[in-house]
Design a protein around this motif. Structure first.
Motif, PDB file in Angstrom:
ATOM      1  N   MET A   2      24.339  -4.696  34.717  1.00  0.00           N
ATOM      2  CA  MET A   2      24.619  -6.033  34.229  1.00  0.00           C
ATOM      3  C   MET A   2      24.887  -6.980  35.392  1.00  0.00           C
ATOM      4  SD  MET A   2      27.026  -5.520  30.927  1.00  0.00           S
ATOM      5  CE  MET A   2      27.911  -4.000  31.170  1.00  0.00           C
ATOM      6  N   ALA A   3      24.231  -8.134  35.358  1.00  0.00           N
ATOM      7  CA  ALA A   3      24.482  -9.157  36.370  1.00  0.00           C
ATOM      8  C   ALA A   3      25.517 -10.125  35.820  1.00  0.00           C
ATOM      9  CB  ALA A   3      23.190  -9.892  36.696  1.00  0.00           C
ATOM     10  N   LEU A   4      26.519 -10.431  36.604  1.00  0.00           N
ATOM     11  CA  LEU A   4      27.593 -11.305  36.140  1.00  0.00           C
ATOM     12  C   LEU A   4      27.138 -12.742  35.931  1.00  0.00           C
ATOM     13  CD1 LEU A   4      30.646  -9.982  38.181  1.00  0.00           C
ATOM     14  CD2 LEU A   4      30.044  -9.546  35.812  1.00  0.00           C
ATOM     15  N   SER A   5      25.947 -13.080  36.408  1.00  0.00           N
ATOM     16  CA  SER A   5      25.430 -14.427  36.184  1.00  0.00           C
ATOM     17  C   SER A   5      24.839 -14.582  34.778  1.00  0.00           C
ATOM     18  CB  SER A   5      24.373 -14.766  37.236  1.00  0.00           C
ATOM     19  OG  SER A   5      23.306 -13.843  37.159  1.00  0.00           O
ATOM     20  N   ASP A   6      24.609 -13.482  34.106  1.00  0.00           N
ATOM     21  CA  ASP A   6      24.071 -13.511  32.744  1.00  0.00           C
ATOM     22  C   ASP A   6      25.181 -13.894  31.769  1.00  0.00           C
ATOM     23  OD1 ASP A   6      22.609 -13.153  30.449  1.00  0.00           O
ATOM     24  OD2 ASP A   6      22.597 -10.961  30.554  1.00  0.00           O
ATOM     25  N   PRO A   7      24.986 -14.952  30.957  1.00  0.00           N
ATOM     26  CA  PRO A   7      26.043 -15.377  30.024  1.00  0.00           C
ATOM     27  C   PRO A   7      26.404 -14.313  28.978  1.00  0.00           C
ATOM     28  CG  PRO A   7      24.265 -17.009  30.110  1.00  0.00           C
ATOM     29  CD  PRO A   7      23.842 -15.840  30.932  1.00  0.00           C
ATOM     30  N   MET A   8      25.446 -13.469  28.609  1.00  0.00           N
ATOM     31  CA  MET A   8      25.738 -12.443  27.599  1.00  0.00           C
ATOM     32  C   MET A   8      26.715 -11.397  28.114  1.00  0.00           C
ATOM     33  SD  MET A   8      24.563 -13.241  24.777  1.00  0.00           S
ATOM     34  CE  MET A   8      24.917 -11.735  23.918  1.00  0.00           C
ATOM     35  N   VAL A   9      26.769 -11.217  29.420  1.00  0.00           N
ATOM     36  CA  VAL A   9      27.756 -10.293  29.985  1.00  0.00           C
ATOM     37  C   VAL A   9      29.157 -10.803  29.690  1.00  0.00           C
ATOM     38  CG1 VAL A   9      28.688  -9.386  32.148  1.00  0.00           C
ATOM     39  CG2 VAL A   9      26.235  -9.405  31.760  1.00  0.00           C
ATOM     40  N   TRP A  10      29.347 -12.098  29.829  1.00  0.00           N
ATOM     41  CA  TRP A  10      30.674 -12.676  29.574  1.00  0.00           C
ATOM     42  C   TRP A  10      31.032 -12.617  28.096  1.00  0.00           C
ATOM     43  CZ3 TRP A  10      33.669 -12.929  33.530  1.00  0.00           C
ATOM     44  CH2 TRP A  10      33.103 -13.027  34.800  1.00  0.00           C
ATOM     45  N   VAL A  11      30.014 -12.748  27.233  1.00  0.00           N
ATOM     46  CA  VAL A  11      30.256 -12.602  25.788  1.00  0.00           C
ATOM     47  C   VAL A  11      30.698 -11.173  25.484  1.00  0.00           C
ATOM     48  CG1 VAL A  11      29.150 -12.626  23.519  1.00  0.00           C
ATOM     49  CG2 VAL A  11      28.692 -14.467  25.153  1.00  0.00           C
ATOM     50  N   ARG A  12      30.022 -10.196  26.085  1.00  0.00           N
ATOM     51  CA  ARG A  12      30.400  -8.793  25.876  1.00  0.00           C
ATOM     52  C   ARG A  12      31.806  -8.503  26.402  1.00  0.00           C
ATOM     53  NH1 ARG A  12      25.325  -5.032  27.634  1.00  0.00           N
ATOM     54  NH2 ARG A  12      24.164  -5.184  25.682  1.00  0.00           N
ATOM     55  N   LEU A  13      32.121  -9.056  27.560  1.00  0.00           N
ATOM     56  CA  LEU A  13      33.465  -8.848  28.119  1.00  0.00           C
ATOM     57  C   LEU A  13      34.530  -9.475  27.236  1.00  0.00           C
ATOM     58  CD1 LEU A  13      32.836  -9.367  31.933  1.00  0.00           C
ATOM     59  CD2 LEU A  13      33.151  -7.220  30.696  1.00  0.00           C
ATOM     60  N   GLY A  14      34.257 -10.677  26.748  1.00  0.00           N
ATOM     61  CA  GLY A  14      35.212 -11.339  25.847  1.00  0.00           C
ATOM     62  C   GLY A  14      35.387 -10.572  24.547  1.00  0.00           C
ATOM     63  N   ALA A  15      34.271 -10.072  24.021  1.00  0.00           N
ATOM     64  CA  ALA A  15      34.350  -9.288  22.784  1.00  0.00           C
ATOM     65  C   ALA A  15      35.102  -7.985  23.020  1.00  0.00           C
ATOM     66  CB  ALA A  15      32.949  -9.000  22.261  1.00  0.00           C
ATOM     67  N   GLY A  16      34.861  -7.338  24.151  1.00  0.00           N
ATOM     68  CA  GLY A  16      35.576  -6.102  24.472  1.00  0.00           C
ATOM     69  C   GLY A  16      37.066  -6.333  24.635  1.00  0.00           C
ATOM     70  N   PHE A  17      37.416  -7.414  25.328  1.00  0.00           N
ATOM     71  CA  PHE A  17      38.831  -7.728  25.512  1.00  0.00           C
ATOM     72  C   PHE A  17      39.495  -8.048  24.177  1.00  0.00           C
ATOM     73  CE2 PHE A  17      42.317 -10.674  26.150  1.00  0.00           C
ATOM     74  CZ  PHE A  17      43.091  -9.973  27.068  1.00  0.00           C
ATOM     75  N   SER A  18      38.839  -8.859  23.358  1.00  0.00           N
ATOM     76  CA  SER A  18      39.404  -9.226  22.053  1.00  0.00           C
ATOM     77  C   SER A  18      39.564  -8.013  21.147  1.00  0.00           C
ATOM     78  CB  SER A  18      38.518 -10.265  21.368  1.00  0.00           C
ATOM     79  OG  SER A  18      38.425 -11.421  22.144  1.00  0.00           O
ATOM     80  N   ALA A  19      38.546  -7.178  21.106  1.00  0.00           N
ATOM     81  CA  ALA A  19      38.632  -5.963  20.285  1.00  0.00           C
ATOM     82  C   ALA A  19      39.734  -5.050  20.812  1.00  0.00           C
ATOM     83  CB  ALA A  19      37.292  -5.232  20.282  1.00  0.00           C
ATOM     84  N   GLY A  20      39.853  -4.944  22.129  1.00  0.00           N
ATOM     85  CA  GLY A  20      40.906  -4.121  22.711  1.00  0.00           C
ATOM     86  C   GLY A  20      42.292  -4.657  22.397  1.00  0.00           C
ATOM     87  N   ALA A  21      42.440  -5.972  22.438  1.00  0.00           N
ATOM     88  CA  ALA A  21      43.743  -6.564  22.120  1.00  0.00           C
ATOM     89  C   ALA A  21      44.107  -6.303  20.661  1.00  0.00           C
ATOM     90  CB  ALA A  21      43.728  -8.062  22.416  1.00  0.00           C
ATOM     91  N   LEU A  22      43.145  -6.463  19.765  1.00  0.00           N
ATOM     92  CA  LEU A  22      43.408  -6.196  18.352  1.00  0.00           C
ATOM     93  C   LEU A  22      43.723  -4.722  18.123  1.00  0.00           C
ATOM     94  CD1 LEU A  22      43.482  -7.172  15.425  1.00  0.00           C
ATOM     95  CD2 LEU A  22      41.035  -6.707  15.309  1.00  0.00           C
ATOM     96  N   LEU A  23      42.931  -3.843  18.708  1.00  0.00           N
ATOM     97  CA  LEU A  23      43.187  -2.413  18.564  1.00  0.00           C
ATOM     98  C   LEU A  23      44.528  -2.025  19.188  1.00  0.00           C
ATOM     99  CD1 LEU A  23      39.671  -0.975  19.290  1.00  0.00           C
ATOM    100  CD2 LEU A  23      40.948  -0.723  17.177  1.00  0.00           C
TER     101      LEU A  23
END
Length: 95
Positions: A2-23
């Motif tokens: 994954m290249a950090l310049s790709d916007p979808m990487v940041w979406v995945r990271l945000g989703a992972g963080f949010s899911a982790g916080a909820l869990l």
């Protein structure tokens, strides 16, 4: 990779963080509730709660790991942030 310049990487990271916080909130509130059950003499319910918590967290971390290292790390960070929040909220309350 994954290249950090790709916007979808940041979406995945945000989703992972949010899911982790909820869990994490669910997991550590469940842990607090489990201690209250054990203190009340209800070991059977506490055992079922433990099994459910571990299966839920293990499944979520496995899925995040299959998505890649960065989503797994983001989810783990979310879990740790939630842990700190739950400890801050219920840390002074004895079961």
């Amino acid at each position: 990779m994954m290249a950090l310049s790709d916007p979808m990487v940041w979406v995945r990271l945000g989703a992972g963080f949010s899911a982790g916080a909820l869990l994490g909130l669910l997991y550590f509130h469940g842990l607090w509730w489990q201690s209250r059950l054990l203190a009340g003499g209800r070991a059977g319910k506490a055992l079922l709660l433990t099994a459910g918590r571990l299966m839920l967290l293990g499944s979520a971390l496995t899925l995040a790991g299959r998505a890649g290292a960065l989503p797994l790390l983001a989810m783990t960070l979310g879990i740790l942030v939630a842990r700190k929040a739950v400890i801050r909220r219920v840390g002074g309350i004895a079961p």
